[in-house]
Structure formats: C-alpha cells, structure tokens
Design a protein around this motif. Structure first.
Motif, PDB file in Angstrom:
ATOM      1  N   GLU A 126       9.696 -15.087  -1.240  1.00  0.00           N
ATOM      2  CA  GLU A 126       9.768 -14.704   0.168  1.00  0.00           C
ATOM      3  C   GLU A 126      11.204 -14.780   0.650  1.00  0.00           C
ATOM      4  O   GLU A 126      11.932 -15.718   0.322  1.00  0.00           O
ATOM      5  CB  GLU A 126       8.868 -15.618   1.003  1.00  0.00           C
ATOM      6  CG  GLU A 126       7.401 -15.534   0.610  1.00  0.00           C
ATOM      7  CD  GLU A 126       6.543 -16.606   1.256  1.00  0.00           C
ATOM      8  OE1 GLU A 126       7.030 -17.248   2.222  1.00  0.00           O
ATOM      9  OE2 GLU A 126       5.398 -16.814   0.797  1.00  0.00           O
ATOM     10  N   ALA A 188      -1.841  -7.179  -0.516  1.00  0.00           N
ATOM     11  CA  ALA A 188      -1.803  -7.595   0.886  1.00  0.00           C
ATOM     12  C   ALA A 188      -0.746  -6.832   1.684  1.00  0.00           C
ATOM     13  O   ALA A 188      -0.679  -6.956   2.907  1.00  0.00           O
ATOM     14  CB  ALA A 188      -1.540  -9.099   0.992  1.00  0.00           C
ATOM     15  N   ILE A 189       0.081  -6.036   1.018  1.00  0.00           N
ATOM     16  CA  ILE A 189       1.139  -5.286   1.709  1.00  0.00           C
ATOM     17  C   ILE A 189       0.528  -4.188   2.577  1.00  0.00           C
ATOM     18  O   ILE A 189      -0.282  -3.388   2.109  1.00  0.00           O
ATOM     19  CB  ILE A 189       2.120  -4.665   0.695  1.00  0.00           C
ATOM     20  CG1 ILE A 189       2.753  -5.743  -0.177  1.00  0.00           C
ATOM     21  CG2 ILE A 189       3.202  -3.860   1.417  1.00  0.00           C
ATOM     22  CD1 ILE A 189       3.656  -5.200  -1.275  1.00  0.00           C
ATOM     23  N   GLN A 190       0.931  -4.140   3.825  1.00  0.00           N
ATOM     24  CA  GLN A 190       0.512  -3.085   4.741  1.00  0.00           C
ATOM     25  C   GLN A 190       1.593  -2.017   4.897  1.00  0.00           C
ATOM     26  O   GLN A 190       1.303  -0.834   5.027  1.00  0.00           O
ATOM     27  CB  GLN A 190       0.177  -3.689   6.112  1.00  0.00           C
ATOM     28  CG  GLN A 190      -0.966  -4.681   6.091  1.00  0.00           C
ATOM     29  CD  GLN A 190      -2.276  -4.042   5.670  1.00  0.00           C
ATOM     30  OE1 GLN A 190      -2.645  -2.965   6.165  1.00  0.00           O
ATOM     31  NE2 GLN A 190      -2.987  -4.687   4.745  1.00  0.00           N
ATOM     32  N   ASP A 208       7.505  -6.058   0.734  1.00  0.00           N
ATOM     33  CA  ASP A 208       6.676  -6.115   1.933  1.00  0.00           C
ATOM     34  C   ASP A 208       7.617  -6.213   3.128  1.00  0.00           C
ATOM     35  O   ASP A 208       8.230  -7.257   3.369  1.00  0.00           O
ATOM     36  CB  ASP A 208       5.751  -7.332   1.872  1.00  0.00           C
ATOM     37  CG  ASP A 208       4.721  -7.334   2.991  1.00  0.00           C
ATOM     38  OD1 ASP A 208       5.042  -6.891   4.117  1.00  0.00           O
ATOM     39  OD2 ASP A 208       3.588  -7.800   2.752  1.00  0.00           O
ATOM     40  N   GLU A 210       7.013  -6.147   6.319  1.00  0.00           N
ATOM     41  CA  GLU A 210       6.521  -6.901   7.469  1.00  0.00           C
ATOM     42  C   GLU A 210       6.530  -8.404   7.213  1.00  0.00           C
ATOM     43  O   GLU A 210       6.950  -9.179   8.066  1.00  0.00           O
ATOM     44  CB  GLU A 210       5.109  -6.433   7.837  1.00  0.00           C
ATOM     45  CG  GLU A 210       5.054  -4.988   8.290  1.00  0.00           C
ATOM     46  CD  GLU A 210       3.648  -4.538   8.637  1.00  0.00           C
ATOM     47  OE1 GLU A 210       3.507  -3.665   9.513  1.00  0.00           O
ATOM     48  OE2 GLU A 210       2.680  -5.060   8.032  1.00  0.00           O
ATOM     49  N   ARG A 211       6.100  -8.816   6.041  1.00  0.00           N
ATOM     50  CA  ARG A 211       6.031 -10.250   5.743  1.00  0.00           C
ATOM     51  C   ARG A 211       7.291 -10.783   5.067  1.00  0.00           C
ATOM     52  O   ARG A 211       7.487 -11.992   4.971  1.00  0.00           O
ATOM     53  CB  ARG A 211       4.826 -10.548   4.850  1.00  0.00           C
ATOM     54  CG  ARG A 211       3.473 -10.252   5.485  1.00  0.00           C
ATOM     55  CD  ARG A 211       2.347 -10.673   4.546  1.00  0.00           C
ATOM     56  NE  ARG A 211       2.432  -9.963   3.275  1.00  0.00           N
ATOM     57  CZ  ARG A 211       2.009 -10.458   2.122  1.00  0.00           C
ATOM     58  NH1 ARG A 211       1.486 -11.678   2.062  1.00  0.00           N
ATOM     59  NH2 ARG A 211       2.108  -9.739   1.004  1.00  0.00           N
ATOM     60  N   VAL A 213       8.368 -10.164   1.633  1.00  0.00           N
ATOM     61  CA  VAL A 213       7.992 -10.659   0.307  1.00  0.00           C
ATOM     62  C   VAL A 213       8.493  -9.676  -0.751  1.00  0.00           C
ATOM     63  O   VAL A 213       8.352  -8.456  -0.591  1.00  0.00           O
ATOM     64  CB  VAL A 213       6.468 -10.845   0.165  1.00  0.00           C
ATOM     65  CG1 VAL A 213       6.140 -11.468  -1.198  1.00  0.00           C
ATOM     66  CG2 VAL A 213       5.909 -11.707   1.286  1.00  0.00           C
TER      67      VAL A 213
END
Length: 220
Positions: A126, A188-190, A208, A210-211, A213
């Motif tokens: 992360e 889990a990636i949007q 990712d 948004e998060r 990662v």
C-alpha cells in the motif's frame, strides 16, 4: 535481487513434480535459459527435446516434490511473508522479488520457484497512487534492462479490466500451497490501471487508484 520466471501460476496447479529441480536464474524463462546455455541447436530439435523431457517426467509418476519455505539452505526455496511487513522489515528480510519504495506499507510477497517447470511471483503493498505509478515505471524499467530481447514491458498499458483483476486474484489462490497468495485481492479494485503486460513472464502491475494499492504478478 535474484534474477525469475506461462502457465496459470507456473504449472503450480499440478499435484506432482519431477524428482529434481534445476538450479539457475530464477527469473529467466525456462526456454530462454536452455537456449542461452551455450548449445547451438536447431529450434525444432530443442522443441522436440523439451517435449520428450516433459513426457518422461509425466510417465515416472513421481511423488510430489517437497517445497521448502524461507529456508536459506535451499537455493530453490519459496520466499514468502506470513504477515504484512513494514518497509524496514521487508528491507531487512531481503527476499521480495522486486524493489520497494520507502513509502510502502503492509507489504506481502510470494516468490515461488519450481525449476524448469516454472515460477510465480506476487507482491502487494500500500502506498499513495502517485508513488505506485512512479514505482511501476521503475520496476518495469528494471525488468527491461535485464531482458535479453523483445517483448519488453510497456509502461502504462491502459485502464484495468475487471476480468483481468479477477483472473489475477483467482490464480493467486490456486496451485501449490507454497505459491498461493490469498491476500492478493486485486478483484477488490474498482478503479485501476494496468502496467507492463497482461499475463505471462512479462510483469503485470495493477494499481488501485482509489485505495492506493500496488499489485505485481509475474509467472512462467
């Protein structure tokens, strides 16, 4: 950093192995290592020889190979984390298959090797999206510098597809237990990006956005 290696998780989804493992570059594809071993053989002959080699291994129906984990005495051991690491912990560990940025946290990795059968590398950490992007460029430049010829890894490949993210997450949970990476949750990636390649010996990097990662996968 050790130098590793297309099957969907490296032929790691087989229940048996040949009774020996061949030492050598852990990040160079099996065919590339054979062709660079100093023998100048016709391509057809090499292909035929590899096919016979694999058939003999199949017919032996040997007992499963005992893969070791984090064993410094075994040059072919599987290096993997059993919990998320900080940057300093991962640096002290020294066995992550790729370099890491100082901003990285919750670092996890698997570096699985099965000789000429194949290998699988998974890394997740992360960090801010900007750091992930910059590090993706660095990792791919390092790969291209080691490559002996095309195909080379592309920098920004494009927007991430849901199918690819799901495929990588699924494959990370399959195969030999030593190669599995249950924490590789790319599904889990949007909103994400793909760097490098799609599947195979060219590194695949998903980010990712948004998060924050970073996901790295390379297999052969």
């Amino acid at each position: 950093m050790r130098s590793h290696k297309r099957s969907k998780v490296a032929g790691a989804n087989r229940s048996w192995r040949l009774q020996f493992r061949i030492r050598g570059s852990r990040r160079e594809s099996a065919v590339a290592r054979l062709l660079s071993s100093g023998f100048m053989l016709p391509r057809a002959f090499v292909t035929f020889g590899l096919a016979c080699f694999m058939l003999v291994g199949c017919e032996e129906k040997s007992s499963p190979v005992k893969y070791t984990i984090n064993d410094p005495k075994d040059p072919n051991t599987t290096w993997r984390t059993d919990k998320p690491l900080s940057y300093l912990e991962a640096k002290a560990n020294g066995h992550c298959p790729i370099s890491l940025p100082p901003e990285a946290k919750n670092i996890q990795f698997v570096d699985f090797y099965a000789g000429y059968i194949g290998f699988a590398e998974y890394v997740r950490f992360e960090a801010p999206a900007a750091v992930c992007r910059e590090h993706a460029r660095l990792v791919l430049n390092e790969y291209n510098a080691r490559a002996t010829g095309p195909p080379y890894a592309r920098m920004l490949f494009g927007p991430m597809s849901e199918e690819l993210a799901q495929e990588l997450a699924k494959s990370a949970k399959q195969g030999e237990k030593e190669s599995q990476a249950a924490w590789f949750d790319s599904d889990a990636i949007q909103k994400g990006e793909v760097w490098g390649g799609d599947l195979g010996p060219i590194p695949t990097i998903l980010i990712d956005l948004e998060r924050g990662v970073f996901y790295y996968r390379r297999t052969d």
